[in-house]
Design a protein around this motif. Structure first.
Motif, PDB file in Angstrom:
ATOM      1  N   GLY A 112       0.835  -1.186   0.000  1.00 37.48           N
ATOM      2  CA  GLY A 112       0.000   0.000   0.000  1.00 37.48           C
ATOM      3  C   GLY A 112       0.865   1.228   0.000  1.00 37.48           C
ATOM      4  O   GLY A 112       1.824   1.308  -0.761  1.00 37.48           O
ATOM      5  N   THR A 113       0.529   2.142   0.882  1.00 33.58           N
ATOM      6  CA  THR A 113       1.278   3.388   0.892  1.00 33.58           C
ATOM      7  C   THR A 113       2.529   3.286   1.756  1.00 33.58           C
ATOM      8  O   THR A 113       3.464   4.042   1.573  1.00 33.58           O
ATOM      9  CB  THR A 113       0.385   4.518   1.433  1.00 33.58           C
ATOM     10  OG1 THR A 113      -0.285   4.021   2.586  1.00 33.58           O
ATOM     11  CG2 THR A 113      -0.642   4.924   0.417  1.00 33.58           C
ATOM     12  N   GLY A 121      -8.193  -2.922   3.860  1.00 37.10           N
ATOM     13  CA  GLY A 121      -7.234  -1.836   4.063  1.00 37.10           C
ATOM     14  C   GLY A 121      -7.351  -0.883   2.901  1.00 37.10           C
ATOM     15  O   GLY A 121      -8.464  -0.494   2.523  1.00 37.10           O
ATOM     16  N   THR A 122      -6.211  -0.532   2.308  1.00 35.05           N
ATOM     17  CA  THR A 122      -6.231   0.288   1.106  1.00 35.05           C
ATOM     18  C   THR A 122      -7.036  -0.438   0.032  1.00 35.05           C
ATOM     19  O   THR A 122      -7.856   0.143  -0.667  1.00 35.05           O
ATOM     20  CB  THR A 122      -4.790   0.541   0.623  1.00 35.05           C
ATOM     21  OG1 THR A 122      -4.050   1.115   1.689  1.00 35.05           O
ATOM     22  CG2 THR A 122      -4.771   1.456  -0.587  1.00 35.05           C
ATOM     23  N   GLY A 155     -10.629   1.026   1.459  1.00 36.77           N
ATOM     24  CA  GLY A 155     -10.221   2.313   1.989  1.00 36.77           C
ATOM     25  C   GLY A 155      -9.711   3.299   0.955  1.00 36.77           C
ATOM     26  O   GLY A 155      -9.825   4.509   1.144  1.00 36.77           O
ATOM     27  N   MET A 156      -9.137   2.787  -0.110  1.00 36.02           N
ATOM     28  CA  MET A 156      -8.636   3.716  -1.120  1.00 36.02           C
ATOM     29  C   MET A 156      -9.777   4.495  -1.770  1.00 36.02           C
ATOM     30  O   MET A 156      -9.583   5.609  -2.234  1.00 36.02           O
ATOM     31  CB  MET A 156      -7.842   2.954  -2.186  1.00 36.02           C
ATOM     32  CG  MET A 156      -7.372   3.826  -3.329  1.00 36.02           C
ATOM     33  SD  MET A 156      -6.038   3.083  -4.251  1.00 36.02           S
ATOM     34  CE  MET A 156      -5.965   4.251  -5.623  1.00 36.02           C
ATOM     35  N   THR A 161     -10.475   8.309   3.059  1.00 34.62           N
ATOM     36  CA  THR A 161     -11.380   7.511   3.890  1.00 34.62           C
ATOM     37  C   THR A 161     -11.211   7.782   5.390  1.00 34.62           C
ATOM     38  O   THR A 161     -12.210   7.841   6.106  1.00 34.62           O
ATOM     39  CB  THR A 161     -11.252   6.017   3.540  1.00 34.62           C
ATOM     40  OG1 THR A 161     -11.535   5.882   2.143  1.00 34.62           O
ATOM     41  CG2 THR A 161     -12.209   5.164   4.343  1.00 34.62           C
ATOM     42  N   PRO A 162      -9.990   7.977   5.905  1.00 34.60           N
ATOM     43  CA  PRO A 162      -9.895   8.313   7.333  1.00 34.60           C
ATOM     44  C   PRO A 162     -10.654   9.605   7.692  1.00 34.60           C
ATOM     45  O   PRO A 162     -11.208   9.705   8.785  1.00 34.60           O
ATOM     46  CB  PRO A 162      -8.380   8.490   7.547  1.00 34.60           C
ATOM     47  CG  PRO A 162      -7.746   7.637   6.500  1.00 34.60           C
ATOM     48  CD  PRO A 162      -8.657   7.716   5.307  1.00 34.60           C
ATOM     49  N   SER A 185     -14.296   8.731   7.700  1.00 35.46           N
ATOM     50  CA  SER A 185     -14.560   7.989   8.930  1.00 35.46           C
ATOM     51  C   SER A 185     -14.689   8.944  10.130  1.00 35.46           C
ATOM     52  O   SER A 185     -15.595   8.806  10.956  1.00 35.46           O
ATOM     53  CB  SER A 185     -13.426   6.988   9.139  1.00 35.46           C
ATOM     54  OG  SER A 185     -13.424   6.480  10.431  1.00 35.46           O
ATOM     55  N   GLY A 214      -6.229  -4.979   8.445  1.00 30.03           N
ATOM     56  CA  GLY A 214      -6.239  -3.827   7.527  1.00 30.03           C
ATOM     57  C   GLY A 214      -6.750  -2.589   8.235  1.00 30.03           C
ATOM     58  O   GLY A 214      -7.582  -2.668   9.139  1.00 30.03           O
ATOM     59  N   GLY A 215      -6.238  -1.447   7.785  1.00 24.97           N
ATOM     60  CA  GLY A 215      -6.542  -0.179   8.434  1.00 24.97           C
ATOM     61  C   GLY A 215      -8.022   0.174   8.426  1.00 24.97           C
ATOM     62  O   GLY A 215      -8.526   0.782   9.368  1.00 24.97           O
ATOM     63  N   LEU A 216      -8.719  -0.184   7.382  1.00 29.99           N
ATOM     64  CA  LEU A 216     -10.148   0.114   7.296  1.00 29.99           C
ATOM     65  C   LEU A 216     -10.890  -0.655   8.385  1.00 29.99           C
ATOM     66  O   LEU A 216     -11.686  -0.087   9.140  1.00 29.99           O
ATOM     67  CB  LEU A 216     -10.679  -0.265   5.911  1.00 29.99           C
ATOM     68  CG  LEU A 216     -12.151   0.024   5.634  1.00 29.99           C
ATOM     69  CD1 LEU A 216     -12.409   1.514   5.505  1.00 29.99           C
ATOM     70  CD2 LEU A 216     -12.612  -0.683   4.362  1.00 29.99           C
ATOM     71  N   HIS A 262      -9.694   0.698  12.006  1.00 27.61           N
ATOM     72  CA  HIS A 262     -10.002   2.055  12.475  1.00 27.61           C
ATOM     73  C   HIS A 262     -11.415   2.553  12.176  1.00 27.61           C
ATOM     74  O   HIS A 262     -11.880   3.485  12.793  1.00 27.61           O
ATOM     75  CB  HIS A 262      -8.999   3.041  11.884  1.00 27.61           C
ATOM     76  CG  HIS A 262      -7.580   2.711  12.208  1.00 27.61           C
ATOM     77  ND1 HIS A 262      -7.093   2.724  13.492  1.00 27.61           N
ATOM     78  CD2 HIS A 262      -6.544   2.320  11.414  1.00 27.61           C
ATOM     79  CE1 HIS A 262      -5.817   2.374  13.477  1.00 27.61           C
ATOM     80  NE2 HIS A 262      -5.457   2.124  12.229  1.00 27.61           N
ATOM     81  N   TYR A 263     -12.057   1.997  11.159  1.00 28.64           N
ATOM     82  CA  TYR A 263     -13.396   2.494  10.791  1.00 28.64           C
ATOM     83  C   TYR A 263     -14.422   1.636  11.547  1.00 28.64           C
ATOM     84  O   TYR A 263     -15.000   0.700  11.019  1.00 28.64           O
ATOM     85  CB  TYR A 263     -13.592   2.401   9.273  1.00 28.64           C
ATOM     86  CG  TYR A 263     -14.645   3.345   8.709  1.00 28.64           C
ATOM     87  CD1 TYR A 263     -15.778   3.713   9.440  1.00 28.64           C
ATOM     88  CD2 TYR A 263     -14.514   3.857   7.415  1.00 28.64           C
ATOM     89  CE1 TYR A 263     -16.722   4.567   8.913  1.00 28.64           C
ATOM     90  CE2 TYR A 263     -15.470   4.715   6.877  1.00 28.64           C
ATOM     91  CZ  TYR A 263     -16.564   5.065   7.623  1.00 28.64           C
ATOM     92  OH  TYR A 263     -17.512   5.911   7.101  1.00 28.64           O
TER      93      TYR A 263
HETATM   94  P1  ADP Z   1      -2.428  -1.378   3.345  1.00 31.26           P
HETATM   95  O1  ADP Z   1      -3.780  -1.867   3.005  1.00 31.26           O
HETATM   96  O2  ADP Z   1      -1.984  -0.263   2.492  1.00 31.26           O
HETATM   97  O3  ADP Z   1      -1.424  -2.460   3.498  1.00 31.26           O
HETATM   98  P2  ADP Z   1      -3.391  -0.755   5.987  1.00 31.26           P
HETATM   99  O4  ADP Z   1      -3.908  -2.092   6.242  1.00 31.26           O
HETATM  100  O5  ADP Z   1      -2.634  -0.072   7.089  1.00 31.26           O
HETATM  101  O6  ADP Z   1      -2.445  -0.655   4.748  1.00 31.26           O
HETATM  102  O7  ADP Z   1      -4.631   0.145   5.590  1.00 31.26           O
HETATM  103  C1  ADP Z   1      -4.463   1.490   5.290  1.00 31.26           C
HETATM  104  C2  ADP Z   1      -5.778   1.979   4.785  1.00 31.26           C
HETATM  105  O8  ADP Z   1      -6.750   1.894   5.810  1.00 31.26           O
HETATM  106  C3  ADP Z   1      -5.735   3.411   4.366  1.00 31.26           C
HETATM  107  O9  ADP Z   1      -5.452   3.521   2.983  1.00 31.26           O
HETATM  108  C4  ADP Z   1      -7.134   3.909   4.675  1.00 31.26           C
HETATM  109  O10 ADP Z   1      -7.936   3.764   3.546  1.00 31.26           O
HETATM  110  C5  ADP Z   1      -7.644   2.984   5.729  1.00 31.26           C
HETATM  111  N1  ADP Z   1      -7.663   3.677   7.012  1.00 31.26           N
HETATM  112  C6  ADP Z   1      -6.616   3.995   7.795  1.00 31.26           C
HETATM  113  N2  ADP Z   1      -7.023   4.668   8.880  1.00 31.26           N
HETATM  114  C7  ADP Z   1      -8.357   4.802   8.787  1.00 31.26           C
HETATM  115  C8  ADP Z   1      -9.359   5.419   9.586  1.00 31.26           C
HETATM  116  N3  ADP Z   1      -9.085   6.049  10.711  1.00 31.26           N
HETATM  117  N4  ADP Z   1     -10.617   5.329   9.152  1.00 31.26           N
HETATM  118  C9  ADP Z   1     -10.920   4.704   8.014  1.00 31.26           C
HETATM  119  N5  ADP Z   1     -10.031   4.122   7.221  1.00 31.26           N
HETATM  120  C10 ADP Z   1      -8.753   4.152   7.594  1.00 31.26           C
END
Ligand code: ADP
Ligand code: MG
Length: 463
Positions: free
Chosen positions: A74-75, A222-223, A290-291, A327-328, A331, A410-412, A415-416
């Motif tokens: 991802g990023t 996630g992304t 999330g992207m 998306t963050p 959220s 995954g971040g979505l 955190h969401y």
């Molecule tokens: P990747 O998928 O890039 O490996 P992550 O699992 O850490 O990385 O997910 C990152 C993604 O999660 C971000 O691109 C974003 O879309 C989403 N994300 C991160 N923080 C939040 C948040 N607070 N609320 C909603 N979505 C989030």
């Protein structure tokens, strides 16, 4: 006024088009199961690639020694080292570092990207200290988590099928990503062997299984989004190799590329897709992950500004910039519990340079976030339900209650909160009373990094 009515009409239409009644979710789940069968039957037989991972054994707990992992997907990318203690000792020590990828490297050349990664890895290896014990005279070994579709040639090699999630490095497509990484490591004299090349879903499955033997599948939100699960080897007609001793094979579904006429798609999704780096592809991902969620919200708001003067007589210029609303931020607005919705007001001002929004307008924006997030969450639940159906774990069989754990990461998801809560309650709704109790969703915190290290350990050249 007429303007307000027009804005509401746009909102109601989005709501209607994004609708996911349970009957629709069942159709989506059934379509997912059908596509899973088709993807397993033949190469290119389905939008679902159902990639064979060459992982036919998941971690047992006996893995021992120092191993590295690298997670690119991802990023950010992460580097990690773990000291595994073997039987009953599990992870003795672990350290990680996170590096953000300069955006120009995401669309540059393969060599530049892998040189950058190898250099960051070498820096991390140089900080190895107390608590980590490389075996004397042995090469260090790495599990490489690479979260893009790869046609595996073995557990430790595979060619990139295509990029997703904003990456687009043409000369890397069709190349062996382990070969590319190894070249860059050799160039700078980093002596390390890639023992396992895995997808993040496979890493999460492996990491999840290490802690809980009931883990049957892993899902990333996630992304992007994707899923992997443990399949019976004889249920994979396209596999012509020897049947593994375990009788099992882990499958990387690449479910982000799923599509079906049953998916609730809007004109906003269609426009987003057409203007994306990969038009026509990753349609499931583009309405769930999330992207894209924030970008969908931006597109609707932009329409409301253009056609209903929602933000006044002119369209706020910032609102026209693709992907400006992340998306963050969406959220944060969605979770705003203040009586005057001051988080929403703040985000509109800081990101879109829209000031003086009324409470009534802010409420509309929260509702829009809810519509878009709810669709994504309910569709991910339908996807998981589809996997459980394929595994025959969606109903109670012979009165036996086998527990099934789905490892989520995954971040979505993490955190969401409203998204995850909706996903989990929808899965329960789909499963219904009795069986719902034996299906458990478990957050596998950075399971994919540890999982890759564990798979490197079980595929070490020294075992
Ligand atoms: P990747 O998928 O890039 O490996 P992550 O699992 O850490 O990385 O997910 C990152 C993604 O999660 C971000 O691109 C974003 O879309 C989403 N994300 C991160 N923080 C939040 C948040 N607070 N609320 C909603 N979505 C989030
Ligand atoms: Mg990841």
């Amino acid at each position: 006024s007429g303007r307000w009515a027009r804005a509401m009409a746009i909102l109601r239409e989005v709501e209607e088009k994004c609708g996911t009644p349970i009957s629709k979710l069942r159709q989506v789940a059934d379509a997912m199961t059908v596509e899973m069968h088709a993807g397993l039957a033949s190469e290119g037989g389905s939008k679902l690639k159902m990639l064979i991972s060459y992982v036919d054994n998941l971690p047992t707990g006996d893995e021992k020694g120092l191993f590295y992992a690298l997670d690119l997907g991802g990023t950010n990318f992460r580097v990690l080292r773990v000291q595994l203690g073997g039987k009953d000792k599990s992870v003795v020590n672990q350290e990680f570092d996170e590096v953000s990828i300069p955006p120009h490297l995401m669309t540059g050349t393969s060599e530049e990207l892998f040189d950058f990664i190898a250099t960051a890895l070498a820096k991390f290896v140089a900080t190895e200290g107390e608590g980590f014990h490389p075996a004397p005279g042995r090469q260090r070994e790495l599990g490489f988590t690479f979260s893009f579709p790869v046609r595996q040639l073995s557990i430790s090699s595979g060619t990139l099928i295509k990029w997703t999630k904003g990456f687009n490095i043409e000369d890397a497509v069709g190349q062996d990503v382990v070969g590319e990484l190894t070249k860059s490591m050799e160039k700078i004299g980093l002596d390390m062997r890639v023992a396992a090349l895995v997808n993040d879903t496979i890493g999460t499955l492996a990491g999840g299984r290490y802690h809980n033997q009931d883990v049957a599948a892993a899902v990333i939100l996630g992304t992007g989004t994707n899923a992997a699960y443990v399949e019976r080897a004889h249920a994979i007609p396209k596999w012509h190799g020897l049947l593994p001793k375990s009788g099992e094979m882990v499958i990387n579904m690449e479910w982000g590329n799923f599509r079906s006429s049953h998916l609730p798609l809007t004109e906003y999704d269609q426009a987003l897709d057409v203007e994306s780096l990969n038009p026509g592809e990753q349609i499931f991902e583009k309405i769930i992950s999330g992207m894209y969620l924030g970008e969908i919200v931006r597109r609707v708001l932009s329409r409301m500004a253009e056609e209903a003067d929602f933000f006044g007589d002119t369209v706020p210029p910032k609102l026209q910039i693709p992907f400006i609303l992340r998306t963050p931020d969406m959220s944060a607005m969605h979770h705003d519990t203040s009586p005057d919705l001051r988080v929403v007001g703040g985000k509109l001002k800081d990101i879109l340079e829209i000031s003086n929004t009324s409470l009534k307008m802010r409420k509309v924006i929260v509702e829009l976030c809810d519509i878009v997030a709810t669709r994504g969450a309910r569709l991910s639940a339908a996807g998981i339900f589809g996997i459980l159906k394929k595994l025959g774990r969606d109903t109670v069989r012979d009165g036996e209650k086998q527990k099934s754990v789905i490892a989520l990461d995954g971040g979505l998801y993490e955190h969401y909160t409203k998204f995850s809560a909706c996903m989990e309650s929808t899965l329960k709704e789909l499963l219904g009373g009795e069986i719902a109790e034996s299906i458990v969703i478990e957050h596998s915190n950075d399971g994919s990094g540890i999982g890759a290290a564990l798979l490197a350990a079980s595929h070490s050249q020294y075992v």
